[in-house]
Write a protein that holds these residues in place. Sequence first.
Motif, PDB file in Angstrom:
ATOM      1  N   UNK A   1       4.345  16.641   5.235  1.00 46.29           N
ATOM      2  CA  UNK A   1       3.573  15.526   4.805  1.00 46.29           C
ATOM      3  C   UNK A   1       4.290  14.521   4.263  1.00 46.29           C
ATOM      4  N   UNK A   2       4.191  13.446   4.662  1.00 46.42           N
ATOM      5  CA  UNK A   2       5.137  12.326   4.233  1.00 46.42           C
ATOM      6  C   UNK A   2       4.465  11.328   3.431  1.00 46.42           C
ATOM      7  N   UNK A   3       5.093  10.647   2.543  1.00 50.49           N
ATOM      8  CA  UNK A   3       4.576   9.500   1.622  1.00 50.49           C
ATOM      9  C   UNK A   3       5.401   8.228   2.007  1.00 50.49           C
ATOM     10  N   UNK A   4       4.983   7.145   1.828  1.00 48.71           N
ATOM     11  CA  UNK A   4       5.533   5.809   2.181  1.00 48.71           C
ATOM     12  C   UNK A   4       4.846   4.555   1.589  1.00 48.71           C
ATOM     13  N   UNK A   5       5.588   3.429   1.518  1.00 49.47           N
ATOM     14  CA  UNK A   5       5.255   2.300   1.118  1.00 49.47           C
ATOM     15  C   UNK A   5       5.116   1.448   2.236  1.00 49.47           C
ATOM     16  N   UNK A   6       3.979   0.325   2.319  1.00 51.54           N
ATOM     17  CA  UNK A   6       4.006  -0.421   3.435  1.00 51.54           C
ATOM     18  C   UNK A   6       3.315  -1.676   3.081  1.00 51.54           C
ATOM     19  N   UNK A   7       3.865  -2.765   3.887  1.00 50.65           N
ATOM     20  CA  UNK A   7       3.343  -4.073   3.550  1.00 50.65           C
ATOM     21  C   UNK A   7       3.197  -4.989   4.829  1.00 50.65           C
ATOM     22  N   UNK A   8       2.187  -5.568   4.973  1.00 52.74           N
ATOM     23  CA  UNK A   8       2.099  -6.604   6.255  1.00 52.74           C
ATOM     24  C   UNK A   8       3.272  -7.532   6.463  1.00 52.74           C
ATOM     25  N   UNK A   9       3.911  -7.580   7.589  1.00 46.81           N
ATOM     26  CA  UNK A   9       5.250  -8.312   7.837  1.00 46.81           C
ATOM     27  C   UNK A   9       6.160  -7.763   7.301  1.00 46.81           C
ATOM     28  N   UNK A  10       6.123  -6.555   6.641  1.00 47.05           N
ATOM     29  CA  UNK A  10       7.564  -5.853   5.835  1.00 47.05           C
ATOM     30  C   UNK A  10       7.707  -4.696   6.389  1.00 47.05           C
ATOM     31  N   UNK A  11       6.817  -3.706   6.792  1.00 46.69           N
ATOM     32  CA  UNK A  11       6.790  -2.477   7.563  1.00 46.69           C
ATOM     33  C   UNK A  11       6.875  -1.405   6.631  1.00 46.69           C
ATOM     34  N   UNK A  12       7.202  -0.196   7.065  1.00 40.45           N
ATOM     35  CA  UNK A  12       7.395   1.013   6.372  1.00 40.45           C
ATOM     36  C   UNK A  12       8.606   0.891   5.551  1.00 40.45           C
ATOM     37  N   UNK A  13       8.634   1.228   4.420  1.00 41.19           N
ATOM     38  CA  UNK A  13       9.620   1.647   3.435  1.00 41.19           C
ATOM     39  C   UNK A  13       9.692   2.769   2.727  1.00 41.19           C
ATOM     40  N   UNK A  14      11.014   3.251   2.432  1.00 46.55           N
ATOM     41  CA  UNK A  14      11.064   4.632   1.613  1.00 46.55           C
ATOM     42  C   UNK A  14      10.157   5.862   1.941  1.00 46.55           C
ATOM     43  N   UNK A  15      10.253   6.094   3.291  1.00 40.19           N
ATOM     44  CA  UNK A  15       9.513   7.263   3.604  1.00 40.19           C
ATOM     45  C   UNK A  15      10.307   8.459   3.094  1.00 40.19           C
ATOM     46  N   UNK A  16       9.296   9.331   2.512  1.00 40.90           N
ATOM     47  CA  UNK A  16       9.921  10.612   1.763  1.00 40.90           C
ATOM     48  C   UNK A  16       9.041  11.828   2.270  1.00 40.90           C
ATOM     49  N   UNK A  17       9.743  13.042   2.218  1.00 39.34           N
ATOM     50  CA  UNK A  17       9.129  14.199   2.230  1.00 39.34           C
ATOM     51  C   UNK A  17       8.360  14.756   1.070  1.00 39.34           C
ATOM     52  N   UNK A  18       7.052  14.816   1.134  1.00 33.66           N
ATOM     53  CA  UNK A  18       6.593  15.174  -0.062  1.00 33.66           C
ATOM     54  C   UNK A  18       6.264  17.053   0.049  1.00 33.66           C
ATOM     55  N   UNK A  19       5.969  17.471   1.092  1.00 39.35           N
ATOM     56  CA  UNK A  19       5.866  18.939   1.286  1.00 39.35           C
ATOM     57  C   UNK A  19       6.069  19.450   2.637  1.00 39.35           C
ATOM     58  N   UNK A  20       6.548  20.740   2.808  1.00 40.14           N
ATOM     59  CA  UNK A  20       6.432  21.137   4.217  1.00 40.14           C
ATOM     60  C   UNK A  20       5.349  22.128   4.486  1.00 40.14           C
ATOM     61  N   UNK A  21       4.735  21.946   5.456  1.00 45.18           N
ATOM     62  CA  UNK A  21       3.473  22.760   5.952  1.00 45.18           C
ATOM     63  C   UNK A  21       3.800  24.146   6.659  1.00 45.18           C
TER      64      UNK A  21
ATOM     65  N   UNK B   1       0.763  -1.189   0.009  1.00 44.72           N
ATOM     66  CA  UNK B   1       0.038  -0.009   0.213  1.00 44.72           C
ATOM     67  C   UNK B   1       0.875   1.221   0.045  1.00 44.72           C
ATOM     68  N   UNK B   2       0.283   2.320  -0.714  1.00 45.20           N
ATOM     69  CA  UNK B   2       1.027   3.542  -0.799  1.00 45.20           C
ATOM     70  C   UNK B   2       0.290   4.398   0.288  1.00 45.20           C
ATOM     71  N   UNK B   3       0.946   5.076   1.222  1.00 41.74           N
ATOM     72  CA  UNK B   3       0.098   5.963   2.077  1.00 41.74           C
ATOM     73  C   UNK B   3       0.720   7.333   2.356  1.00 41.74           C
ATOM     74  N   UNK B   4       0.109   8.088   2.960  1.00 43.98           N
ATOM     75  CA  UNK B   4       0.573   9.550   3.130  1.00 43.98           C
ATOM     76  C   UNK B   4       0.030   9.886   4.798  1.00 43.98           C
ATOM     77  N   UNK B   5       0.667  10.947   5.407  1.00 44.59           N
ATOM     78  CA  UNK B   5       0.452  11.232   6.573  1.00 44.59           C
ATOM     79  C   UNK B   5       1.187  12.294   7.080  1.00 44.59           C
ATOM     80  N   UNK B   6       1.052  12.846   8.052  1.00 45.06           N
ATOM     81  CA  UNK B   6       1.677  14.241   8.575  1.00 45.06           C
ATOM     82  C   UNK B   6       2.378  14.106   9.779  1.00 45.06           C
ATOM     83  N   UNK B   7       3.572  14.841  10.081  1.00 42.15           N
ATOM     84  CA  UNK B   7       4.374  14.463  11.121  1.00 42.15           C
ATOM     85  C   UNK B   7       5.466  15.558  11.319  1.00 42.15           C
ATOM     86  N   UNK B   8       5.701  15.797  12.706  1.00 40.17           N
ATOM     87  CA  UNK B   8       6.840  16.682  12.818  1.00 40.17           C
ATOM     88  C   UNK B   8       8.056  15.970  12.708  1.00 40.17           C
TER      89      UNK B   8
END
Length: 76
Positions: A56-76, A37-44
């Motif tokens: 705003x962060x975007x990343x890929x995630x799979x069950x049993x594998x976890x979050x991969x390739x977290x990247x900054x999409x934009x600053x708020x 799955x490709x997901x997005x969320x917000x964090x400090x």
Amino acid sequence: MNFEIIGDITNIEIIAVGNSIRELERLRKTYGSGRWRKLKGFATISLDNGSIYEAELHWYEAHGIGKKEIKIKRFL
């Protein structure tokens, strides 16, 4: 750009699942098969130079594998 996530990721939304992900074959070759799955969320975040931002962060995630390739999409 290197960064560290401070606290929790909030307002998580699913952007794409399975065959809707453009990078699906590369993800499977690199990390293994799973329900990707490709997901997005917000964090400090804290950058290497010590600056702290909301982003705003975007990343890929799979069950049993976890979050991969977290990247900054934009600053708020």
